[in-house]
Design an enzyme around this catalytic site. Structure first.
Site, PDB file in Angstrom:
ATOM      1  N   ASP A 145       2.089  -0.230  23.125  1.00 24.23           N
ATOM      2  CA  ASP A 145       1.868  -1.771  23.184  1.00 24.23           C
ATOM      3  C   ASP A 145       0.996  -2.084  24.102  1.00 24.23           C
ATOM      4  OD1 ASP A 145       2.464  -3.985  21.830  1.00 24.23           O
ATOM      5  OD2 ASP A 145       4.305  -4.238  23.200  1.00 24.23           O
ATOM      6  N   CYS A 199      -0.004  -3.437  -0.693  1.00 26.91           N
ATOM      7  CA  CYS A 199       0.556  -4.875  -0.918  1.00 26.91           C
ATOM      8  C   CYS A 199       0.301  -5.313  -2.286  1.00 26.91           C
ATOM      9  CB  CYS A 199      -0.216  -5.880   0.137  1.00 26.91           C
ATOM     10  SG  CYS A 199       0.401  -5.642   1.699  1.00 26.91           S
ATOM     11  N   CYS A 202       1.418  -9.029  -4.298  1.00 28.75           N
ATOM     12  CA  CYS A 202       2.540  -9.693  -3.307  1.00 28.75           C
ATOM     13  C   CYS A 202       1.870 -10.648  -2.366  1.00 28.75           C
ATOM     14  CB  CYS A 202       3.448  -8.782  -2.895  1.00 28.75           C
ATOM     15  SG  CYS A 202       4.572  -9.182  -1.667  1.00 28.75           S
ATOM     16  N   CYS A 205       5.380 -12.434   1.994  1.00 30.62           N
ATOM     17  CA  CYS A 205       5.478 -12.661   3.835  1.00 30.62           C
ATOM     18  C   CYS A 205       4.918 -13.801   4.106  1.00 30.62           C
ATOM     19  CB  CYS A 205       4.832 -11.605   4.354  1.00 30.62           C
ATOM     20  SG  CYS A 205       3.248 -10.972   3.818  1.00 30.62           S
ATOM     21  N   CYS A 259       9.977  -8.425   2.983  1.00 30.89           N
ATOM     22  CA  CYS A 259       8.773  -7.339   2.634  1.00 30.89           C
ATOM     23  C   CYS A 259       9.669  -5.981   1.797  1.00 30.89           C
ATOM     24  CB  CYS A 259       8.186  -6.644   3.629  1.00 30.89           C
ATOM     25  SG  CYS A 259       6.984  -5.534   3.068  1.00 30.89           S
TER      26      CYS A 259
HETATM   27  S1  SF4 Z   1       5.547  -8.856   1.784  1.00 31.11           S
HETATM   28 FE1  SF4 Z   1       5.104  -6.821   2.293  1.00 31.11          FE
HETATM   29  S2  SF4 Z   1       4.097  -5.959   0.443  1.00 31.11           S
HETATM   30 FE2  SF4 Z   1       4.100  -8.388   0.278  1.00 31.11          FE
HETATM   31  S3  SF4 Z   1       2.243  -8.964   1.013  1.00 31.11           S
HETATM   32 FE3  SF4 Z   1       3.380  -8.842   2.731  1.00 31.11          FE
HETATM   33  S4  SF4 Z   1       3.176  -7.008   3.680  1.00 31.11           S
HETATM   34 FE4  SF4 Z   1       2.391  -6.857   1.787  1.00 31.11          FE
END
Ligand code: SF4
Length: 357
Positions: A145, A199, A202, A205, A259
């Site tokens: 980090d 992803c 989707c 998030c 997610c």
């Molecule tokens: S919720 Fe997960 S899979 Fe969906 S766009 Fe966001 S990071 Fe990607």
């Protein structure tokens, strides 16, 4: 870094396999190896900084190109060994349940137990020691980090996962609740194929973020992110963002909780990451009652210390302002109305005003 020409003959393919096996034996969930080319990620970083999305995190802008050019940060670096370690402790209170309980304080799941930095760094040192026992002197440097390291891009290139639209690394078999660490090395190990992205269409998030901090796919405006507001930001939290913060008092996990890939999240086997002081669902009023001495004692060796006592009270004051009105809530706030810190006083006044409307 050491002089590679003086090393005896080494079977680097076999060594790479051994390194991954040793990493697992040391408690890491996974390890992978990448080269040092981060060209596209360098441009992404420059745009993020140019947009001012790093807010007060000036350390993100320091180090220039050293962040995206490992060999400039640590001369002689040829490869980066990336490792990951799962952090969700078994038996932790249900995260959504805590977020929906306005009388409780939500602490990001990575911060419930012992700070991971020292633990990860000492494991990386052990990994380096094992490599040394086989190859003799070699050049390396461990990072956990660290500001000058583009750790997610390196981990993606090492095959450990892809960077999701929320800008967190996701592993197909393990979701995203894990820490990353790196060992920069001058060993010319064979590299792993980078992970592909999954992803798709989707956007969950982006849609769920309470403060709309994900301003577009793969673009996080840290100035709006609750993790930044509750940990990195010193001073006053912008008023417009206080109500959407809800009861999140140290960090935020919403973009990870929603997610779909986190149905594959793995629990940690590390006892050090177990929640301390019932912080996985403690009541706001109880936490607000901690004296500075109690805060310092109870958060010793924990990441939560980073917010400082003033930040701790400031964050909880905001959450209490968002809690249902009750005599106990207003009494707790009034008890801190004359706090010596102007920042705490101002947030307490804001919270009290919410209950006296
Ligand atoms: S919720 Fe997960 S899979 Fe969906 S766009 Fe966001 S990071 Fe990607």
């Amino acid at each position: 870094m050491s002089d590679p020409d003086t090393r005896p003959h080494i079977d680097y393919a076999a060594l790479a396999g051994d390194i991954k096996r040793w990493a697992i034996e040391l408690g890491f969930a996974d390890a992978g190896i990448s080269g040092t080319d981060l060209g596209a990620d360098e441009q992404h970083l420059e745009r993020w900084l140019d947009d001012g999305h790093h807010g007060e995190m000036e350390y993100m802008a320091r180090h220039g190109a050293k962040r995206s050019r490992p060999a400039e940060l640590e001369p002689g670096t040829q490869r980066v060994i990336s490792v990951r370690m799962d952090y969700i402790p078994p038996g932790t209170a249900n995260a959504w349940g805590v977020i929906e309980d306005a009388e409780a304080g939500y602490v990001a799941r990575y911060a419930l137990g012992r700070d991971y930095h020292k633990l990860m760094r000492s494991r990386l040192q052990k990994l380096a020691d094992r490599i040394h026992s086989v190859v003799g002197d070699f050049g390396y440097r461990a990072y956990v980090d660290s500001a000058p390291v583009l750790e997610k891009a390196l981990a993606r290139n090492a095959g450990l996962g892809w960077i999701g639209k929320h800008t967190v690394l996701i592993n197909k078999r393990a979701g995203s609740y894990f820490f990353l660490g790196e060992l920069y090395t001058d060993l010319p190990l064979p590299v792993d194929p980078p992970a592909s992205a999954h992803c798709g269409s989707c956007n969950r998030c982006i849609d769920i973020c309470p403060t709309q901090a994900i301003v577009g796919p793969y673009r996080l405006d840290a100035r709006r992110c609750i993790s930044y507001l509750t940990i990195e930001l010193k001073g006053s939290i912008p008023e417009a963002l206080r109500a959407p913060m809800g009861n999140r008092i140290f960090g935020c996990d919403d973009c990870q909780l929603i997610c779909p890939w986190n149905k594959f999240a793995q629990e940690t086997t590390e006892p050090d990451f177990a929640p301390r002081h019932s912080l996985d669902g403690a009541k706001l009023i109880d936490l607000f009652g901690w004296s500075e001495e109690e805060f310092l004692k109870r958060t010793e060796g924990m990441a939560i210390r980073r917010t400082g006592y003033e930040g701790w009270l400031r964050n909880i004051a905001v959450a209490l302002g968002n809690a249902p009105t009750s005599a106990a809530v207003t009494a707790a706030l009034e008890a801190q109305a004359e706090h010596v810190s102007p920042v705490v006083r101002e947030h307490v006044q804001w919270a009290l005003a919410r209950h006296h409307r």
